[in-house]
Design a protein around this motif. Structure first.
Motif, PDB file in Angstrom:
ATOM      1  N   UNK A   1     -14.942   0.461   4.609  1.00 49.31           N
ATOM      2  CA  UNK A   1     -13.862   1.186   5.293  1.00 49.31           C
ATOM      3  C   UNK A   1     -14.087   2.694   5.192  1.00 49.31           C
TER       4      UNK A   1
ATOM      5  N   UNK B   1      -7.717   1.978 -16.659  1.00 52.68           N
ATOM      6  CA  UNK B   1      -8.008   0.558 -16.855  1.00 52.68           C
ATOM      7  C   UNK B   1      -9.487   0.279 -17.100  1.00 52.68           C
TER       8      UNK B   1
ATOM      9  N   UNK C   1       0.834  -1.189   0.000  1.00 50.59           N
ATOM     10  CA  UNK C   1       0.000   0.000   0.000  1.00 50.59           C
ATOM     11  C   UNK C   1       0.874   1.246   0.000  1.00 50.59           C
TER      12      UNK C   1
ATOM     13  N   UNK D   1     -18.901  -4.571  -1.162  1.00 53.34           N
ATOM     14  CA  UNK D   1     -18.711  -4.874   0.255  1.00 53.34           C
ATOM     15  C   UNK D   1     -17.806  -3.890   0.994  1.00 53.34           C
ATOM     16  N   UNK D   2     -17.486  -2.752   0.388  1.00 53.57           N
ATOM     17  CA  UNK D   2     -16.568  -1.790   1.007  1.00 53.57           C
ATOM     18  C   UNK D   2     -17.220  -1.143   2.214  1.00 53.57           C
TER      19      UNK D   2
ATOM     20  N   UNK E   1      -3.966   0.963  -7.058  1.00 56.35           N
ATOM     21  CA  UNK E   1      -4.037   2.126  -6.165  1.00 56.35           C
ATOM     22  C   UNK E   1      -5.132   1.944  -5.133  1.00 56.35           C
ATOM     23  N   UNK E   2      -6.315   1.563  -5.587  1.00 57.53           N
ATOM     24  CA  UNK E   2      -7.426   1.429  -4.654  1.00 57.53           C
ATOM     25  C   UNK E   2      -7.416   0.081  -3.955  1.00 57.53           C
ATOM     26  N   UNK E   3      -7.077  -0.957  -4.714  1.00 56.82           N
ATOM     27  CA  UNK E   3      -7.153  -2.304  -4.149  1.00 56.82           C
ATOM     28  C   UNK E   3      -6.155  -2.543  -3.031  1.00 56.82           C
TER      29      UNK E   3
ATOM     30  N   UNK F   1      -6.821  -0.349 -10.227  1.00 58.69           N
ATOM     31  CA  UNK F   1      -6.981  -1.512  -9.356  1.00 58.69           C
ATOM     32  C   UNK F   1      -5.935  -1.567  -8.254  1.00 58.69           C
TER      33      UNK F   1
ATOM     34  N   UNK G   1      -5.380   2.849  10.235  1.00 55.18           N
ATOM     35  CA  UNK G   1      -5.713   3.364   8.900  1.00 55.18           C
ATOM     36  C   UNK G   1      -7.196   3.284   8.712  1.00 55.18           C
TER      37      UNK G   1
ATOM     38  N   UNK H   1      -4.927  -0.407  -0.888  1.00 56.52           N
ATOM     39  CA  UNK H   1      -5.399   0.261   0.329  1.00 56.52           C
ATOM     40  C   UNK H   1      -6.583  -0.448   0.948  1.00 56.52           C
ATOM     41  N   UNK H   2      -7.499  -0.886   0.084  1.00 56.74           N
ATOM     42  CA  UNK H   2      -8.701  -1.556   0.580  1.00 56.74           C
ATOM     43  C   UNK H   2      -8.335  -2.850   1.286  1.00 56.74           C
TER      44      UNK H   2
ATOM     45  N   UNK I   1     -14.196 -11.041   0.494  1.00 58.02           N
ATOM     46  CA  UNK I   1     -13.908  -9.757  -0.146  1.00 58.02           C
ATOM     47  C   UNK I   1     -12.453  -9.674  -0.582  1.00 58.02           C
TER      48      UNK I   1
ATOM     49  N   UNK J   1       0.625   6.537  -4.575  1.00 57.42           N
ATOM     50  CA  UNK J   1      -0.367   5.603  -4.094  1.00 57.42           C
ATOM     51  C   UNK J   1      -1.737   6.222  -3.965  1.00 57.42           C
ATOM     52  N   UNK J   2      -2.535   5.746  -3.006  1.00 58.60           N
ATOM     53  CA  UNK J   2      -3.913   6.206  -2.943  1.00 58.60           C
ATOM     54  C   UNK J   2      -4.023   7.619  -2.393  1.00 58.60           C
TER      55      UNK J   2
ATOM     56  N   UNK K   1      -6.746  -2.242   4.626  1.00 60.87           N
ATOM     57  CA  UNK K   1      -7.693  -1.851   5.660  1.00 60.87           C
ATOM     58  C   UNK K   1      -8.484  -3.053   6.171  1.00 60.87           C
ATOM     59  N   UNK K   2      -8.848  -3.949   5.266  1.00 61.82           N
ATOM     60  CA  UNK K   2      -9.619  -5.112   5.712  1.00 61.82           C
ATOM     61  C   UNK K   2      -8.780  -5.967   6.652  1.00 61.82           C
TER      62      UNK K   2
ATOM     63  N   UNK L   1     -14.831   3.119  -4.569  1.00 64.11           N
ATOM     64  CA  UNK L   1     -14.719   2.874  -3.130  1.00 64.11           C
ATOM     65  C   UNK L   1     -14.220   4.098  -2.383  1.00 64.11           C
ATOM     66  N   UNK L   2     -13.306   4.864  -2.933  1.00 62.10           N
ATOM     67  CA  UNK L   2     -12.837   6.051  -2.223  1.00 62.10           C
ATOM     68  C   UNK L   2     -13.477   7.319  -2.747  1.00 62.10           C
TER      69      UNK L   2
ATOM     70  N   UNK M   1      -8.435  -4.543  10.020  1.00 62.52           N
ATOM     71  CA  UNK M   1      -9.589  -4.771  10.877  1.00 62.52           C
ATOM     72  C   UNK M   1      -9.578  -6.177  11.444  1.00 62.52           C
TER      73      UNK M   1
ATOM     74  N   UNK N   1     -13.509  -0.346  -7.942  1.00 68.33           N
ATOM     75  CA  UNK N   1     -12.316   0.260  -7.371  1.00 68.33           C
ATOM     76  C   UNK N   1     -12.390   1.775  -7.437  1.00 68.33           C
TER      77      UNK N   1
ATOM     78  N   UNK O   1      -8.052  -7.392  -9.268  1.00 68.82           N
ATOM     79  CA  UNK O   1      -6.882  -6.576  -9.557  1.00 68.82           C
ATOM     80  C   UNK O   1      -5.860  -7.302 -10.421  1.00 68.82           C
TER      81      UNK O   1
ATOM     82  N   UNK P   1     -12.068 -11.470  -3.656  1.00 73.18           N
ATOM     83  CA  UNK P   1     -12.661 -10.727  -4.763  1.00 73.18           C
ATOM     84  C   UNK P   1     -11.728  -9.621  -5.218  1.00 73.18           C
ATOM     85  N   UNK P   2     -11.155  -8.890  -4.273  1.00 73.36           N
ATOM     86  CA  UNK P   2     -10.238  -7.810  -4.645  1.00 73.36           C
ATOM     87  C   UNK P   2      -9.064  -8.380  -5.416  1.00 73.36           C
TER      88      UNK P   2
END
Lengths: 183, 657, 580
Positions: free
Chosen positions: C140, C58, B565, C137-138, B576-578, B574, B657, B580-581, B601, C186-187, B584-585, C107-108, B588, C104, B609, B604-605
């Motif tokens: 966060x 993408x 991340x 399912x996001x 950049x966002x994946x 995919x 985070x 971080x996601x 999940x 990054x993000x 975070x999961x 989600x943010x 948790x 993707x 990606x 799935x991510x």
């Protein structure tokens, strides 16, 4: 006195009516009877509601609950206020777009607050054009507009029935509850 | 994770370079075909001259190189290793990636916070110390690792750390930050070792040991300082290159193809085959470039740094051979920014090489010009990806590029470019000196199409260095050819000596943190490209990270994902966002806030990606996630079902985070 | 064998199939271009035909044969078409890829649609509706990035940015000023300028058009309207001689904004900031209608004007003052009215010129129709000296002043004083004019957003302007007034539409106007004889209109609506729509 005989159409001979009795000819008994019915009504309880001074759901003023308005009834709109007393409306114009009667006119403007970007400069609803369908309430993403059970307030001119933002904010203070009633 | 960004109303101090520095800058510019390529070196100049890279410095560099200030700002904020306005006199960076975390870096971090009185990212009130958590700095066998102002301090203990901090507090000039070295290029001189580290009693001094046979690649790396030109030649160096230069480039490429040398950087692609893709001068006129990928940032890998710091001339000899094969007149060594000492060694050795005509207008007397330049990176794992490396080399943000076109066709400055790993290049002098038969006798044999349908297999040939870190008794570099099983390497007394404290191994990542983990009963696989691939993982960059039974795999995964991340370049959606996601999961879950759906999940991510990004960083975080959950699912489920946070070696993410 | 060879030689397109349909693609095109030219949409954010390929969003992932390893999706924007390629854009696996990327992206992304100006013309909204998945399912927390003004015209909302880098590439490749860069990694990466340096190149507003989401918004029109309320009219900017094609977006008879319209021959997809803001002129100080200095109605003014013209002798000198802002039709009518009398033309002063890195030029000539004046009068260099001397000599029976420049032309004070010597004076002016005091009749002139007509840009291209504002009853168009004067003078039998006037004009001077017609000019303009610009109308439009792709979803596309408004003229002429 027997009820007047009404012969069936096909077997009523022309001009062949049973003769009127003497009291029938004087018309007095009918009149007395009619007036008697009216007088009886004087002393029976009435259910007239002194509208618009008294609303139909204000049954404390009357002795019986007459015509209590269903809380789901779609009456006049309010603009909902948030905890700080500002309108929740962000002028997204979705209600304006959803309205089938095209009765909402909104002009957005930038808001001076940190936590919100925009608010309505002008928010007018022409209550005479409105068909009280509730689509605006459904469309609103912010719970900013609600149709409350308040019935319309009669006015003497059409322009009075175009409600502007200030009027809508103060329209029905009882309905400014935090949670929109479930429908 | 953002590097500090100046605010819009920040003051811009006007700055100027002195005439000498301007000359120096022009010298640097002359080594590249475009001025923009001197951007990272120029920023280092500004860092040196002004003590930091601030807005004024950025504007000045922009002016000198003809770039827009916004472009320079974008470049500076991409990398993590520039000193910025908010940094104090001493920047203390403590590695937090998996190998160091396994050896107590997070507990050590608590001690550091206490001693300095600040949190990561902050500077002390007196402006003396800035404390940062950094990512893997390629010294994983010497964990926990601390860098102070860019120089490594290994095997850090609380006592030694306190000593250093107190010394620096009393007198900031007293301590020679270069690891206590007295002369700039001496290395681990014992003269005042007490100031650098004190070893726990009874522990052996960790030198690089290869005990079954003569070390092949590391033989000259055991002195504690770099091998000079004279020593190198006396030891038989610069012989193989003469063999190669007497062959035609096509023959050299053929030779390397026959040697079955595969890239040692992680992908394992046939080196000779890659060289063969370079088009002929008729097909594509213009210069060719050789770029050496010394941006060793894969967690668990630390071989290239040690090779360069110990035996730079081996690398140079290999560079001459490779340049001859592809027709390059310019070679660039892209070394990661954190290897400050490594860059110094290379530059000193480069001077020797130029003096002795290894490089220059008539390299080794064979009539062609060959120039070699050391180009320092500035702190970005993604620059280890070859096209990102080229973007960074050309001056700018290290963004991977779209492929096709591949670098062999269109690479640096749109010309055919070959990017090879340090270890790959270091193989070349040996193979030309000692011959193909010797070379092919090491490792595992090739397999024909009948043995391994449909196309046969290359096998794994040549010498190899394995980097073992984590919970073994003796982490370090092991110069052992392919074929040894993981279990042998870890448990043999002659090598790693088993798991520390008599524990049992739980999981081993054989190729650096980007690859799938192997469980304790999967360790009988021989270490070579094909067998480990068959076992569902990869030897990658040979960074073997060993985790014992005290390791909580949820935390280990969290550590790995946090790394990706942090290092994701952010270019394509995919990854950049994946990244971080997913982080975070798992955060948790590690904190007891996960649900069973989270495991689906994550899958799935990973599926969404992989295969859809510009480079393979998406695979690098997806494969570990999927494999850790597949092989250690019970640990994840336990934390979820019991809603409790994870215990274990790797502490939860700092700051959350 | 020779047949096959000639067949191959003759074929200049590349045959591919997209979803089973045969498509002929141009060599050098990528799959995305080929699909869009064939009328098939492949969703995308970061690709734009006017910019280099970034390939980072993408979203345009498709599966194609002959494009790398099998069964690995490729981005359509960077995959060149190859003979025999088979492309899937609608199969399940492509849908899975699109849904994945869409998820993707969202989600943010903040739930800003109610307060974001892009709603209604937002590619993210449109593509998530067409190609996205309903749920995710996001759970966060979303990343937070800064919100700031990048420049005088552009506001940046970091949370909404999808880092497609269209704006960065635009500033690098089209404007050449490179004020923008992606910062951080990054993000947490977003777009920023160097502290102290703003995004202020002359084309900075185009980054707002390019931005597919609401991250970059136009400060001038922010929080004022919604795109679905806007009526869009195809017209041409009257700010300078470049003649950028624009959409005039109006709501309730007020121009809300101008956005560029694509024309490969003139402005590609761009327009300058000054032009973008020039619509404000239409709502600023405007001249009213007056008779002898008293406010009057349009009909009364027309009556009086007709009377004046009717009373003129046959040989009376009619002097005419015009400007470079008038349309060709107006200029032609002025010439017609002046017969052989003196003519003077005034122009707005030259301003700064600017050329961007890809060749887009803001002309120094700030008049939209100097070239038109040259073609109508034979020369554009007609200083008002003749008019002034005739006026001073007292020879002028009627002076007609047509000042279409917003703010008025810079007439010399001597000329204005001399004008008092004309026996009669009729003024048609956009802004209050110095000639108005003492004039017999004053009409309010129209702004270029309000009239039908045509301009000829500096490169000799004839382009149509269309009326976007009605103001029915309030004004009468300049073309009508001038024709009324001509009819009253006996020079023409009746009043025509602007199209009719153009037909007369073109027939009268074929060397200047060739065989151009309104039909041919259409929305793309047509080059006139001797023009520097020779691009035919059919080649001026590519498959890629300007602005977010989703802009087309909310606007009617048929000519009817995108043409002029139906103006009911105050003089009762019914529609003054300029179409033939």
């Amino acid at each position: 006195m027997s009820a007047p005989h009404t012969p069936a159409p096909q077997d009523a001979p022309e001009g062949d009516h049973p003769p009127l009795t003497a009291s029938e000819k004087s018309y007095l008994p009918s009149i007395v009877k009619g007036i008697g019915i009216t007088l009886q009504r004087f002393f029976k309880p009435n259910f007239t509601v002194q509208y618009p001074e008294v609303g139909p759901y204000d049954y404390a003023a009357q002795d019986r609950a007459i015509g209590e308005v269903n809380p789901r009834h779609r009456g006049e709109h309010i603009l909902v206020k948030d905890e700080q007393g500002r309108e929740k409306c962000v002028a997204c114009l979705l209600c304006m777009a959803a309205c089938p009667a095209l009765c909402i006119h909104i002009e957005p403007e930038p808001a001076p607050w940190d936590d919100r970007e925009r608010r309505p400069k002008v928010f007018e609803i022409d209550m005479l054009r409105c068909i009280y369908c509730g689509y605006c309430e459904e469309a609103c993403p912010c719970d900013a507009i609600r149709l409350t059970p308040k019935l319309y307030t009669p006015t003497t001119s059409r322009t009075e029935r175009v409600y502007d933002k200030e009027r809508l904010l103060e329209n029905n203070p009882e309905a400014q509850v935090p949670q929109r009633p479930r429908k | 994770m953002a590097t500090a960004l100046p605010t819009a109303d920040a003051e811009v101090i006007e700055r100027e370079f002195s005439a000498d520095v301007v000359n120096e800058l022009e010298q640097i510019c002359s080594r590249y075909p475009e001025r923009r390529a001197a951007l990272l070196p120029a920023l280092r100049l500004a860092e040196r001259e002004f003590g930091k890279v601030d807005l004024g410095g950025m504007q000045l560099v922009a002016k000198h190189l003809g770039l827009s200030p916004a472009y320079v700002l974008g470049t500076v904020t991409f990398y993590t290793h520039f000193r910025r306005e908010t940094d104090g006199t001493f920047v203390i960076e403590l590695c937090r990636t998996l190998p160091c975390a396994l050896r107590g870096a997070d507990d050590f971090a608590k001690h550091v916070e206490q001693k300095l009185g600040i949190q990561p990212g902050e500077t002390t009130e007196d402006g003396l110390f800035t404390y940062k958590r950094a990512e893997c700095m390629a010294a994983c066998d010497k964990a926990p690792l601390v860098q102070i102002n860019g120089y490594n301090h290994e095997l850090m203990t609380p006592e030694v750390f306190d000593q250093i901090v107190d010394t620096l507090r009393d007198d900031p000039e007293a301590f020679d930050l270069k690891g206590g070295r007295k002369t700039p290029l001496a290395w681990h001189e014992p003269a005042d070792r007490s100031a650098t580290r004190t070893l726990p009693e009874g522990e052996k001094d960790y030198e690089y040991e290869c005990l079954t046979h003569e070390p092949l690649l590391l033989r000259r790396c055991l002195k504690g300082r770099y091998t000079t030109y004279d020593e190198y030649v006396k030891d038989g160096g610069y012989k193989g290159v003469k063999q190669a230069l007497n062959m035609s480039p096509a023959d050299v490429i053929d030779f390397v193809k026959k040697s079955r040398l595969r890239g040692r950087g992680g992908a394992g692609f046939g080196c000779g085959m890659k060289w063969g893709f370079v088009p002929s001068v008729d097909q594509k006129p213009g210069p060719r470039y050789l770029v050496v990928n010394a941006d060793e940032s894969e967690p668990g890998t630390f071989k290239d740094g040690k090779l360069m710091e110990g035996d730079p001339h081996l690398l140079f000899e290999g560079i001459v051979i490779a340049s001859h094969a592809i027709g390059a007149n310019d070679a660039y060594i892209y070394i990661r920014g954190e290897m400050t000492y490594g860059a110094e060694v290379l530059n000193a050795a480069l001077e020797e090489a130029y003096k002795n005509n290894v490089f220059g207008p008539n390299a080794l007397g064979f009539g062609k010009r060959l120039d070699c330049t050391v180009h320092r990176g500035a702190g970005a794992y993604i620059c280890g990806e070859e096209t990102a490396l080229l973007s960074s080399l050309e001056g700018g943000r290290g963004y991977p590029r779209l492929k096709p076109p591949y670098p062999a066709i269109e690479g640096a400055w749109r010309q055919p470019t070959i990017v090879n790993n340090v270890e790959t290049i270091c193989n070349l002098p040996l193979m030309f000196d000692k011959g193909l038969d010797w070379y092919n006798s090491l490792g595992t044999p090739a397999q024909s199409a009948e043995e391994a349908p449909p196309r046969g297999r290359m096998g794994s040939a040549g010498p190899k260095i394995w980097c073992v870190s984590g919970h073994v008794v003796r982490p370090g570099l092991y110069d052992v050819p392919f074929g040894i099983t993981i279990r042998q390497l870890l448990h043999d007394e002659r090598f790693c000596g088993g798991i520390r404290d008599g524990r049992k191994v739980k999981g081993v990542v054989p190729g650096g943190s980007s690859f799938q983990v192997l469980t304790a009963d999967e360790l009988d696989v021989p270490l070579c490209y094909d067998a480990v691939a068959d076992a569902g993982s990869s030897i990658g960059s040979a960074g073997i990270i060993v985790m014992d039974e005290t390791t909580c795999m949820v935390n280990a995964l969290l550590n790995v994902l946090r790394f990706y991340d942090h290092e994701s370049c952010g270019q394509c959606t995919p990854c950049r966002e994946g990244s971080g996601w997913m982080t975070r999961i798992v955060w948790r879950i590690a904190h007891g806030l996960g649900t069973m759906e989270d495991l689906d999940t994550i899958d799935q991510i990973a599926n969404q990606a992989c295969g859809r990004t510009i480079c393979v960083l998406a695979e690098a975080f997806s494969w570990p996630a999927q494999s850790y959950i597949k092989k250690f699912r019970h640990e994840f489920e336990a934390l979820i079902k019991e809603s409790r946070p994870s215990p274990g070696v790797c502490a939860p993410m700092l700051g959350g985070k | 064998m020779s047949d096959a060879a000639s067949e191959v030689e003759a074929k200049t397109t590349i045959s591919i199939t997209i979803d089973g349909d045969a498509v002929e693609a141009q060599p050098g095109d990528n799959v995305l271009q080929a699909a869009m030219k064939a009328g098939k949409m492949i969703p995308h954010y970061c690709w734009h035909p006017g910019l280099s390929v970034a390939g980072n969003c993408r979203m345009c992932l498709v599966f194609a044969t002959k494009a790398g390893p099998p069964n690995k999706p490729v981005i359509a924007c960077n995959t060149q078409v190859v003979e025999g390629m088979e492309v899937e854009t609608k199969s399940d696996r492509v849908k899975a890829a699109q849904e994945g990327v869409m998820e993707f992206l969202l989600i943010n992304h903040p739930l800003d649609c109610p307060v974001c100006d892009q709603a209604g013309e937002c590619d993210l909204q449109q593509f998530s509706y067409d190609y996205g998945r309903e749920t995710s399912p996001f759970v966060e927390e979303k990343t937070q990035r800064p919100r700031k003004d990048l420049g005088p015209l552009v506001r940046f909302s970091g949370n909404r940015c999808i880092v497609c880098t269209r704006c960065v590439r635009f500033c690098d490749e089209v404007a050449g000023s490179s004020e923008l860069s992606v910062v951080n990694r990054g993000e947490m990466s977003w777009i920023d300028t160097f502290p102290g340096l703003e995004l202020d190149n002359p084309l900075s507003g185009c980054t707002v058009d390019l931005c597919p989401v609401g991250a970059l918004l136009d400060r001038d029109s922010i929080h004022t309207t919604r795109p679905w309320l806007l009526r869009s009219t195809n017209s041409v900017c009257g700010g300078c001689a470049t003649g950028c094609n624009v959409n005039v977006d109006t709501f309730q008879d007020e121009v809300k904004r101008l956005t560029p319209r694509e024309n490969q021959a003139v402005n590609r997809w761009w327009m300058c900031d000054e032009g973008r803001l020039s619509y404000r002129e239409a709502h600023e100080a405007r001249s009213g209608v007056a008779i002898d200095g008293q406010e009057a109605t349009v009909l009364a003014a027309l009556e009086r004007a007709r009377a004046i013209l009717g009373d003129l002798d046959g040989g009376a000198t009619v002097a005419v003052l015009g400007t470079g802002f008038a349309t060709n039709e107006e200029l032609y009518l002025l010439r017609h009215l002046s017969s052989d009398g003196p003519v003077g033309l005034a122009y707005r002063a030259d301003g700064p010129t600017w050329t961007g890195k890809d060749g887009f030029t803001i002309s120094a000539d700030k008049n939209p129709n100097r070239e038109g004046a040259r073609r109508v009068f034979g020369s554009s260099d007609l200083a008002p000296d003749d008019v002034q001397s005739e006026l001073t000599a007292g020879n002028v029976a009627l002076l007609i002043v047509h000042d279409a420049i917003p703010g008025g032309a810079e007439w010399s004070p001597e000329l204005v004083t001399a004008a008092a010597k004309a026996k009669h004076r009729i003024v048609i002016s956009h802004s209050p004019s110095p000639f108005a005091s003492g004039a017999d009749v004053v009409f309010g002139g129209l702004h270029w957003t309000e009239k039908d007509g045509s301009f000829v840009n500096g490169k000799g291209r004839l382009q149509r302007v269309r009326a976007a504002l009605t103001e029915s009853g309030a004004r009468v168009s300049d073309v009508e007034v001038l024709q009324e004067l001509a009819v009253a003078r006996g020079l023409a039998p009746r009043v025509l539409s602007a199209a009719g006037v153009f037909r007369k004009l073109a027939t009268a001077s074929p060397s200047s106007f060739g065989d151009a017609t309104y039909q041919r000019a259409g929305d793309a303009g047509v080059p006139l004889p001797g023009a520097e610009d020779t691009v035919a109308p059919e080649d001026a439009h590519s498959f890629y209109p300007a602005g977010p792709k989703s802009r087309g979803h909310n606007r009617a596309n048929d000519e009817q609506v995108r043409g002029s408004v139906h103006r009911k003229s105050a003089a009762g002429y019914g529609t003054t729509r300029g179409d033939v």
